[in-house]
Write a protein that holds these residues in place. Structure first.
Motif, PDB file in Angstrom:
ATOM      1  N   GLN A  58       0.854  -1.195   0.000  1.00  0.00           N
ATOM      2  CA  GLN A  58       0.000   0.000   0.000  1.00  0.00           C
ATOM      3  C   GLN A  58       0.885   1.238   0.000  1.00  0.00           C
ATOM      4  O   GLN A  58       2.027   1.162   0.421  1.00  0.00           O
ATOM      5  N   TYR A  87     -10.056  -7.677   1.646  1.00  0.00           N
ATOM      6  CA  TYR A  87      -9.664  -6.963   0.441  1.00  0.00           C
ATOM      7  C   TYR A  87     -10.417  -5.633   0.295  1.00  0.00           C
ATOM      8  O   TYR A  87     -10.124  -4.848  -0.592  1.00  0.00           O
ATOM      9  N   THR A  88     -11.413  -5.388   1.136  1.00  0.00           N
ATOM     10  CA  THR A  88     -12.254  -4.198   1.025  1.00  0.00           C
ATOM     11  C   THR A  88     -11.547  -2.989   1.628  1.00  0.00           C
ATOM     12  O   THR A  88     -11.084  -3.045   2.769  1.00  0.00           O
ATOM     13  N   PRO A  89     -11.466  -1.869   0.890  1.00  0.00           N
ATOM     14  CA  PRO A  89     -10.812  -0.671   1.429  1.00  0.00           C
ATOM     15  C   PRO A  89     -11.535  -0.137   2.666  1.00  0.00           C
ATOM     16  O   PRO A  89     -12.763  -0.157   2.742  1.00  0.00           O
ATOM     17  N   ASN A 154      -6.993  -1.338   4.378  1.00  0.00           N
ATOM     18  CA  ASN A 154      -8.073  -2.285   4.118  1.00  0.00           C
ATOM     19  C   ASN A 154      -8.651  -2.791   5.433  1.00  0.00           C
ATOM     20  O   ASN A 154      -8.002  -2.685   6.477  1.00  0.00           O
ATOM     21  N   THR A 161      -6.171  -5.079  -2.426  1.00  0.00           N
ATOM     22  CA  THR A 161      -7.519  -4.515  -2.365  1.00  0.00           C
ATOM     23  C   THR A 161      -8.352  -4.954  -3.561  1.00  0.00           C
ATOM     24  O   THR A 161      -7.804  -5.277  -4.614  1.00  0.00           O
TER      25      THR A 161
END
Length: 196
Positions: A58, A87-89, A154, A161
């Motif tokens: 990141q 994986y979700t921001p 995340n 992500t």
């Protein structure tokens, strides 16, 4: 800072047709990294079943570069915590400028387990000073050549992500207002509402 509200897909479509237009197809898109088969094409294919997957450390970057200065009112991001979990921001920064070298951070959004469309407003105070106190000025869309979305974190400290869709919206501008004509309500009338 409160998280922006997620909207159902039909609400986004209704807003698009009435007051906003999607201008992402007028831009050149690039990504900091992507797994093979999960790149810009999947991010822009209008399917929420496909997604961009980053591949590296990141922040993960989505660069959106226009050939001319554009008015950008909001950005809509489709994520699905139920499917993508870590994986979700959870934290996204929006940066704007004329190119990579002069980007300035204009907004940071915290997302809490988002599922669906999340709309991030980019309305700003006007660039000019007309003597009106700053807190009384009407907000205007951001005017920029370059937008960068940076995924800073995340959920569950995930490394890569998933973002399923990104849409960039500009306000519709009616030519009839300049000529003191009524606003055309159908597409057929709008096509022929001005002389070229």
């Amino acid at each position: 800072m409160s998280a922006p509200a997620a909207e159902p897909a039909d609400a986004t479509a209704a807003k698009l047709s009435s007051e906003l237009r999607e201008i992402g197809d007028q831009a050149v898109w690039s990504l900091s990294t992507a797994k093979p088969g999960n790149g810009v094409d999947q991010l822009r294919d209008s399917s929420t079943d496909t997604y961009w997957q980053s591949d590296g450390p990141q922040p993960h970057l989505v660069n959106i570069q226009f050939h001319k200065k554009m008015r950008i009112q909001e950005i809509a991001i489709y994520t699905d915590y139920k499917l993508d979990e870590s994986y979700t921001p959870s934290k996204i920064a929006i940066r704007a400028g004329t190119m990579f070298h002069d980007l300035q951070q204009i907004k940071v959004e915290e997302l809490s387990e988002p599922s669906g469309w999340t709309t991030i407003s980019l309305m700003q105070p006007p660039e000019y000073d007309d003597g009106t106190p700053e807190d009384e000025r009407a907000l205007e869309p951001l005017r920029t050549y370059f937008i960068q979305l940076a995924v800073l974190a995340n959920h569950q400290n995930g490394r890569d992500t998933h973002i399923r869709q990104i849409r960039v919206f500009s306000p519709r501008t009616g030519t009839s207002n300049d000529m003191a004509l009524p606003e055309m309500s159908t597409l057929d009338f709008r096509i022929h509402s001005c002389i070229r």
